[in-house]
Design a protein around this motif. Sequence first.
Motif, PDB file in Angstrom:
ATOM      1  N   ILE A 253       3.167  14.614   0.021  1.00 25.61           N
ATOM      2  CA  ILE A 253       2.874  13.562   0.544  1.00 25.61           C
ATOM      3  C   ILE A 253       2.388  12.336  -0.053  1.00 25.61           C
ATOM      4  N   THR A 254       1.093  12.909  -0.460  1.00 25.36           N
ATOM      5  CA  THR A 254       0.009  12.231  -1.322  1.00 25.36           C
ATOM      6  C   THR A 254       0.714  11.545  -2.679  1.00 25.36           C
ATOM      7  N   LYS A 255       1.354  12.515  -3.455  1.00 19.92           N
ATOM      8  CA  LYS A 255       2.134  11.919  -4.795  1.00 19.92           C
ATOM      9  C   LYS A 255       3.247  10.843  -4.167  1.00 19.92           C
ATOM     10  N   LEU A 256       4.093  11.315  -3.016  1.00 15.34           N
ATOM     11  CA  LEU A 256       5.000  10.431  -2.665  1.00 15.34           C
ATOM     12  C   LEU A 256       4.392   9.082  -2.186  1.00 15.34           C
ATOM     13  N   TYR A 257       3.396   9.030  -1.523  1.00 19.24           N
ATOM     14  CA  TYR A 257       2.706   7.857  -1.295  1.00 19.24           C
ATOM     15  C   TYR A 257       2.336   7.043  -2.465  1.00 19.24           C
ATOM     16  N   ASN A 258       1.528   7.576  -3.330  1.00 17.83           N
ATOM     17  CA  ASN A 258       1.433   6.792  -4.394  1.00 17.83           C
ATOM     18  C   ASN A 258       2.648   6.278  -5.365  1.00 17.83           C
ATOM     19  N   ASP A 259       3.505   7.223  -5.323  1.00 19.47           N
ATOM     20  CA  ASP A 259       4.992   6.682  -6.071  1.00 19.47           C
ATOM     21  C   ASP A 259       5.575   5.484  -5.274  1.00 19.47           C
ATOM     22  N   PHE A 260       5.414   5.448  -3.998  1.00 23.45           N
ATOM     23  CA  PHE A 260       6.144   4.615  -3.360  1.00 23.45           C
ATOM     24  C   PHE A 260       5.218   3.182  -3.260  1.00 23.45           C
ATOM     25  N   LYS A 261       4.213   3.475  -3.364  1.00 24.18           N
ATOM     26  CA  LYS A 261       3.293   2.367  -3.331  1.00 24.18           C
ATOM     27  C   LYS A 261       3.290   1.562  -4.822  1.00 24.18           C
ATOM     28  N   SER A 262       3.482   2.491  -6.001  1.00 22.41           N
ATOM     29  CA  SER A 262       3.498   1.866  -7.100  1.00 22.41           C
ATOM     30  C   SER A 262       4.951   0.937  -7.281  1.00 22.41           C
ATOM     31  N   ASN A 263       5.975   1.338  -6.492  1.00 19.32           N
ATOM     32  CA  ASN A 263       7.282   0.661  -6.396  1.00 19.32           C
ATOM     33  C   ASN A 263       7.240  -0.425  -5.531  1.00 19.32           C
ATOM     34  N   GLY A 264       5.925  -0.697  -5.091  1.00 16.37           N
ATOM     35  CA  GLY A 264       5.874  -2.218  -4.169  1.00 16.37           C
ATOM     36  C   GLY A 264       5.819  -2.096  -2.619  1.00 16.37           C
ATOM     37  N   PHE A 265       6.187  -0.591  -2.078  1.00 13.51           N
ATOM     38  CA  PHE A 265       6.360  -0.580  -0.830  1.00 13.51           C
ATOM     39  C   PHE A 265       4.965  -0.798  -0.314  1.00 13.51           C
ATOM     40  N   LYS A 266       4.845  -1.414   1.097  1.00 15.00           N
ATOM     41  CA  LYS A 266       3.417  -1.390   1.669  1.00 15.00           C
ATOM     42  C   LYS A 266       3.590  -0.497   2.773  1.00 15.00           C
ATOM     43  N   LEU A 267       2.530   0.519   2.738  1.00 16.44           N
ATOM     44  CA  LEU A 267       2.572   1.697   3.525  1.00 16.44           C
ATOM     45  C   LEU A 267       1.400   2.284   3.735  1.00 16.44           C
ATOM     46  N   GLY A 268       1.142   2.859   4.585  1.00 15.30           N
ATOM     47  CA  GLY A 268      -0.022   3.947   4.936  1.00 15.30           C
ATOM     48  C   GLY A 268       0.816   5.467   4.769  1.00 15.30           C
ATOM     49  N   LYS A 269      -0.244   6.343   4.389  1.00 14.75           N
ATOM     50  CA  LYS A 269       0.194   7.632   4.632  1.00 14.75           C
ATOM     51  C   LYS A 269       0.458   8.020   5.715  1.00 14.75           C
ATOM     52  N   GLU A 270       0.053   7.747   6.825  1.00 12.78           N
ATOM     53  CA  GLU A 270       0.263   8.104   8.221  1.00 12.78           C
ATOM     54  C   GLU A 270       1.680   7.731   8.417  1.00 12.78           C
ATOM     55  N   THR A 271       2.136   6.590   7.852  1.00  9.37           N
ATOM     56  CA  THR A 271       3.413   6.018   8.055  1.00  9.37           C
ATOM     57  C   THR A 271       4.527   6.870   7.393  1.00  9.37           C
ATOM     58  N   LEU A 272       4.225   7.271   6.322  1.00  9.97           N
ATOM     59  CA  LEU A 272       4.957   8.253   5.629  1.00  9.97           C
ATOM     60  C   LEU A 272       5.080   9.608   6.429  1.00  9.97           C
ATOM     61  N   PHE A 273       4.172  10.003   6.886  1.00  9.82           N
ATOM     62  CA  PHE A 273       4.201  11.208   7.461  1.00  9.82           C
ATOM     63  C   PHE A 273       4.903  11.212   8.858  1.00  9.82           C
ATOM     64  N   ASP A 274       4.949   9.749   9.380  1.00 10.41           N
ATOM     65  CA  ASP A 274       5.502   9.836  10.868  1.00 10.41           C
ATOM     66  C   ASP A 274       7.057   9.581  10.249  1.00 10.41           C
ATOM     67  N   TYR A 275       7.558   8.905   9.353  1.00  7.39           N
ATOM     68  CA  TYR A 275       9.068   8.733   8.975  1.00  7.39           C
ATOM     69  C   TYR A 275       9.472  10.202   8.585  1.00  7.39           C
TER      70      TYR A 275
END
Length: 427
Positions: A253-275
């Motif tokens: 999740i941490t790596k995915l969070y960083n990848d998505f953030k670098s692609n311009g998505f606005k998100l938090g780790k908790e959102t990613l966990f929730d989804y």
Amino acid sequence: MREIFRRIITDFQERSLRATIKRDVQVPLFSDKIITLIGVRRCGKTSILYKMIEELRESIDSKNIVYVNFEDDRLMGTTVGDLDDLIEGYFELYPEKRDEKIYLFVDEVQNIPGWEVFIRRIYDTLNIQIVITGSSSKLLSSEIATSLRGRTLTYEIFPFSFKEYLRFKNITVNLDSSKSLSFIKHSFEEYLICGGFPETIGQEGSLQKRILSDYVNLIVYKDLIERYGITNTALLKHLIKYAFVNMATSVSITKLYNDFKSNGFKLGKETLFDYFGYLEEAYAIFSVPIFRSSVREEQRNPKKIYAIDNGLRAVYDASFSPDYSKLYENLVFLALRSKTHEVYYIKERQEIDFYCVINGEKQLINVSVDITNPDTFEREINSLAEGMEFIGVDNSVLITKEREGSISVGEKIVYCTPLWKWLLTHD
């Protein structure tokens, strides 16, 4: 509302049901429990209800059978307060049935908030057998746990297994017949890539992809966005694409969070966990933890993700050549998961794809499409040898495309088997 229910009840009782195949899941026709079927949309839950109703009609009066689908447009906006009209409307049609046993089949029950209160009440007060279906694991399991405790038997429904796929196509399974094997192997290639959703079988490629794309949209909009009030729809769609294209892959999740953030998505780790959790609740994906002695240790390690059906990968993957390693591994996971919730991977010095216990038997399985390369063969055998020592078992399985036979590793044995055959013989 009562008039609408009367019409729906009557129309169904006058209908001839479409032909359906017998599924491998054993759902009892007669039980003193509420029967619950849960699974992803379009996997065949309604067909199972039809099969049960078809068999019931052979022995009881069809007027004793009530079927209601809460995705019927005539029932849009129905509330739990309206459900009394279903029962009273039925008894207005057939007042003499108040003293007889009634069989009530309710499809997509999760569309009615508070449904469990109604179901519990009529189960406790009427002479009634109830079968319900729904498309959300959390919704049903949480409500069953709190409101239907001790009253229900729950069955998970998946898209067709390979056995069911062949049955649907009227292909005889005879492993001693060259003719039968030809049909089996040809069908396996289709099943491997196109998956087992019933409505897609036999459809032309572009139409098949369109049907599957519609299924994904149903999951996104009906099961996730509407239900959970999701506003970051772009992130959700991107995550679904990621999950289906990267089935049978470890996810941090941490790596995915960083990848998505670098692609311009606005998100938090908790959102990613929730989804991720929402996708699992809708039976779109599954996650497999590492096998460890404590839950805390399991959570610290990446999980591997798998999809509910191989065909969903093609909705997003535009490559000309399918990734057979992912497709093979995903099919093995689905076969195991249909038999147990407790599926793990093992990683000591080397990784083993699957470890689980089915019918009291510990099973270690590696999946490798092509083991003609000596280095690949040695790696797979060595990892299984290590796993057998770690788990304390005498045999394991290496699933491949073609190789069949047994390999001695000291006093232990690795059984090699083609995936198509394993899917037909594994219990």
